[in-house]
Design a protein around this motif. Structure first.
Motif, short mmCIF file in Angstrom:
data_model
loop_
_atom_site.label_atom_id
_atom_site.label_comp_id
_atom_site.label_asym_id
_atom_site.label_seq_id
_atom_site.Cartn_x
_atom_site.Cartn_y
_atom_site.Cartn_z
N VAL A 24 -1.96 -6.03 -3.79
CA VAL A 24 -3.12 -5.49 -3.06
C VAL A 24 -2.67 -5.09 -1.66
O VAL A 24 -2.10 -5.91 -0.93
CB VAL A 24 -4.25 -6.53 -2.99
CG1 VAL A 24 -5.45 -5.96 -2.22
CG2 VAL A 24 -4.67 -6.96 -4.38
N SER A 73 -5.29 -5.10 4.37
CA SER A 73 -6.46 -4.47 4.98
C SER A 73 -7.19 -5.50 5.82
O SER A 73 -7.24 -6.68 5.46
CB SER A 73 -7.40 -3.90 3.92
OG SER A 73 -8.58 -3.41 4.50
N SER A 77 -10.85 3.79 -0.61
CA SER A 77 -10.30 2.54 -1.15
C SER A 77 -9.84 2.72 -2.59
O SER A 77 -8.77 2.24 -2.99
CB SER A 77 -11.35 1.44 -1.08
OG SER A 77 -11.63 1.08 0.26
N PHE A 136 -6.17 2.11 -4.17
CA PHE A 136 -5.93 1.20 -5.29
C PHE A 136 -5.22 1.89 -6.44
O PHE A 136 -4.37 1.31 -7.12
CB PHE A 136 -7.25 0.60 -5.79
CG PHE A 136 -7.93 -0.30 -4.80
CD1 PHE A 136 -7.21 -1.00 -3.85
CD2 PHE A 136 -9.32 -0.46 -4.82
CE1 PHE A 136 -7.84 -1.84 -2.94
CE2 PHE A 136 -9.95 -1.29 -3.93
CZ PHE A 136 -9.21 -1.98 -2.98
N PRO A 173 -12.22 -3.65 0.59
CA PRO A 173 -11.41 -3.82 -0.62
C PRO A 173 -11.88 -4.97 -1.51
O PRO A 173 -11.96 -4.83 -2.73
CB PRO A 173 -10.00 -4.06 -0.07
CG PRO A 173 -10.01 -3.42 1.26
CD PRO A 173 -11.38 -3.64 1.80
#
Length: 406
Positions: free
Chosen positions: A323, A326, A363, A367, A331
Motif C-alpha cells: 500500500v 499516504s 486513489s 491503487f 486510502p
C-alpha cells in the motif's frame, strides 16, 4: 494416511467447519522443531547421504509461460467446488451438526464460494439494480425472489450499501431467515460483510459455516490436486535455492527432503485459498531451456515420478504489492469499503465513503498502478486483488479499521 485425508474431497481439503472453529494455520515453535526432527530422521534413514546430486543454484530463472502456468497451477473449477460443498453439507446434516433451512457460508475473499454457488445448479438470486430501494418495496421484492424452489445467494455483500438508504434489503432478509420465513437455500457471504452485520445485528444467530483454512499439509495436497488434472502427470516442484521438494505431496516412507515453503505460504496467506493460489503462481519458475514447446519432454528427466516438473522461487524473493504511503484517511476508507462490499463502482464509492469523486479517482488510479486494485470488465466495479489482499488487510488493521476474523 490420516482419516481427514482419506475422507475429504481433494478440491476442498478440510471440508466445511463451524465459523467459530476457524483459526490461522499453525506456526508454532513446536511445529518447527518437529519439522527439523523429521528432516534429521529422513537423513538418518537415507544413510546420511546428500541429494542425488549437488544442487546448482537456480535463482533468477524465468517465470513459467502462460500455457504451462495454466497447466501446473490452473484456476480451481467452480463446479468441482460446488459438488464438494454439497457433499459436506449433506454429511453435516446426516451427522446432525447442521440442520438449518438456510445455510450460510462465510469465507474470506477469493475463497471461490461465490463462483461455486453460481455453479451449484440452484436458482441464483441476483441483487436488484437499485440497492437504495424504498422500504415499502423491499418486502414485495423478497416475496418474489424467495418464492418457489430452493435458491442460492452467491454473495450477500452485493445486496447492500453502507448508507442510510442502502441497508434495508439485508435487514429484511435477515429478519426472514431468523423467523424461518425464507424457504430453503444457501448464502455465500464475504467475511468482511459478515463482520459488519454481526456487529450491527448482535442477536443474529444463523450457525454459519466456513471453508477450513489451508494448513501446510492441506495446501500441498490441494496444489497437487489442481495440477493433477491438467499437467499430464504428477507435478514435481522443487525450490530454486536448495532443491528441496514442494510437490508432489509427501507420502509415508518417502525419503525426499521437503522445504518449509508450504508452511510459510499457508502462513503468509492466512490459510486463504485464493491468496495462496495467486502467490503460488507468482513463485513458479522454469529453466530457460525448458520453457519451450519441446521443454515438456526434457523436463520429465528431473521428475522422480516421470511427470512434468518446475521450480519454485523462495517467498522472500518475491516482490508483492504494498500500500503506498499516504498521510490522509482516503486510502483506508476506499480500501475498507471495497472489501466490505465485495467491490464497488466509483459512483458507489462516493456514496458509501462521502469522498469527492476526484479524490476517489486519484486513489483508485494509484491503487491500480500498485496492483492492489483491479477493475472488472462488466459493471466496472473495483476490487482488491488476491496478491494485494495481504498488504491491504495489514494496512487496514494497523490503522484501526475493523477487519474480518480471518
Amino acid at each position: 494416511m490420516t482419516s481427514e485425508t482419506a475422507q475429504e474431497n481433494p478440491c476442498l481439503p478440510g471440508g466445511l467447519i463451524a465459523l467459530d472453529q476457524w483459526k490461522t494455520p499453525e506456526t508454532s515453535v513446536q511445529k518447527t522443531l518437529r519439522s527439523g526432527l523429521r528432516d534429521i530422521l529422513q537423513q538418518l534413514r537415507a544413510g546420511m547421504t546428500p541429494e542425488d546430486q549437488a544442487f546448482e543454484s537456480l535463482d533468477d530463472l524465468p517465470a513459467l509461460s502462460h500455457a504451462k502456468l495454466g497447466r501446473y497451477a490452473p484456476q480451481p473449477e467452480a463446479g468441482e467446488l460446488a459438488g464438494a460443498i454439497n457433499e459436506c453439507l449433506a454429511s453435516l446434516r446426516q451427522g446432525g451438526t447442521h440442520n438449518r433451512q438456510v445455510s450460510f457460508l462465510v469465507a474470506p475473499p477469493f475463497s471461490g464460494i461465490q463462483g461455486a454457488l453460481r455453479a451449484s445448479g440452484l436458482r441464483a438470486i441476483s441483487p436488484p439494480d437499485n440497492l437504495l430501494m424504498a422500504e415499502k418495496d423491499i418486502s414485495g421484492w423478497w416475496d418474489e425472489q424467495l418464492a418457489g424452489d430452493d435458491w442460492v445467494v452467491p454473495e450477500l455483500a452485493d445486496f447492500w450499501l453502507r448508507h442510510r438508504s442502502g441497508m434495508g434489503l439485508l435487514k429484511e432478509f435477515f429478519a426472514r431467515v431468523a423467523m424461518e420465513g425464507a424457504g430453503k437455500g444457501m448464502v455465500g457471504c464475504s467475511s468482511w460483510c459478515w463482520q459488519f452485520w454481526v456487529q450491527y445485528l448482535p442477536e443474529l444467530h444463523v450457525a454459519p459455516l466456513t471453508v477450513a483454512p489451508l494448513t501446510d499439509d492441506r495446501l500441498t495436497r490441494w496444489l497437487a490436486f489442481l495440477a493433477s488434472g491438467t499437467a499430464g502427470g504428477p507435478l514435481t516442484a522443487r525450490m530454486t535455492n536448495d532443491g528441496l521438494y514442494v510437490l508432489p505431496a509427501p507420502e509415508e516412507g518417502c525419503e525426499r527432503k521437503y522445504s518449509d515453503f508450504a508452511r510459510d505460504l499457508a502462513t503468509m496467506a492466512r490459510g486463504n485459498r485464493g491468496v495462496a493460489h495467486a502467490i503460488w503462481q507468482r513463485t513458479l519458475r522454469a529453466r530457460a531451456e525448458e520453457d519451450t514447446e519441446n521443454g515438456d519432454k526434457e523436463e520429465k528427466k528431473d521428475s522422480p515420478d516421470n511427470g512434468p516438473s518446475c521450480w519454485v522461487a523462495p517467498l522472500e524473493q518475491l516482490s508483492l504489492p504494498a500500500v503506498p504511503q499516504s498521510n490522509g484517511r482516503q486510502p483506508g476508507h476506499i480500501l475498507h469499503a471495497l472489501l466490505l462490499h465485495n467491490g464497488l463502482t466509483s459512483e458507489q464509492l462516493q456514496l458509501v465513503t462521502g469522498l469527492p469523486g476526484q479524490e476517489i479517482s486519484l486513489s483508485l488510479a494509484r491503487f491500480q498502478r500498485a496492483d492492489l486494485v483491479t477493475q472488472g470488465d462488466t459493471v466496472g466495479a473495483f476490487r482488491v486483488t488476491p496478491l494485494g489482499y495481504p498488504a491491504v488487510r495489514k494496512y487496514l488493521q494497523s490503522r484501526g479499521y475493523p477487519v474480518d476474523g480471518f
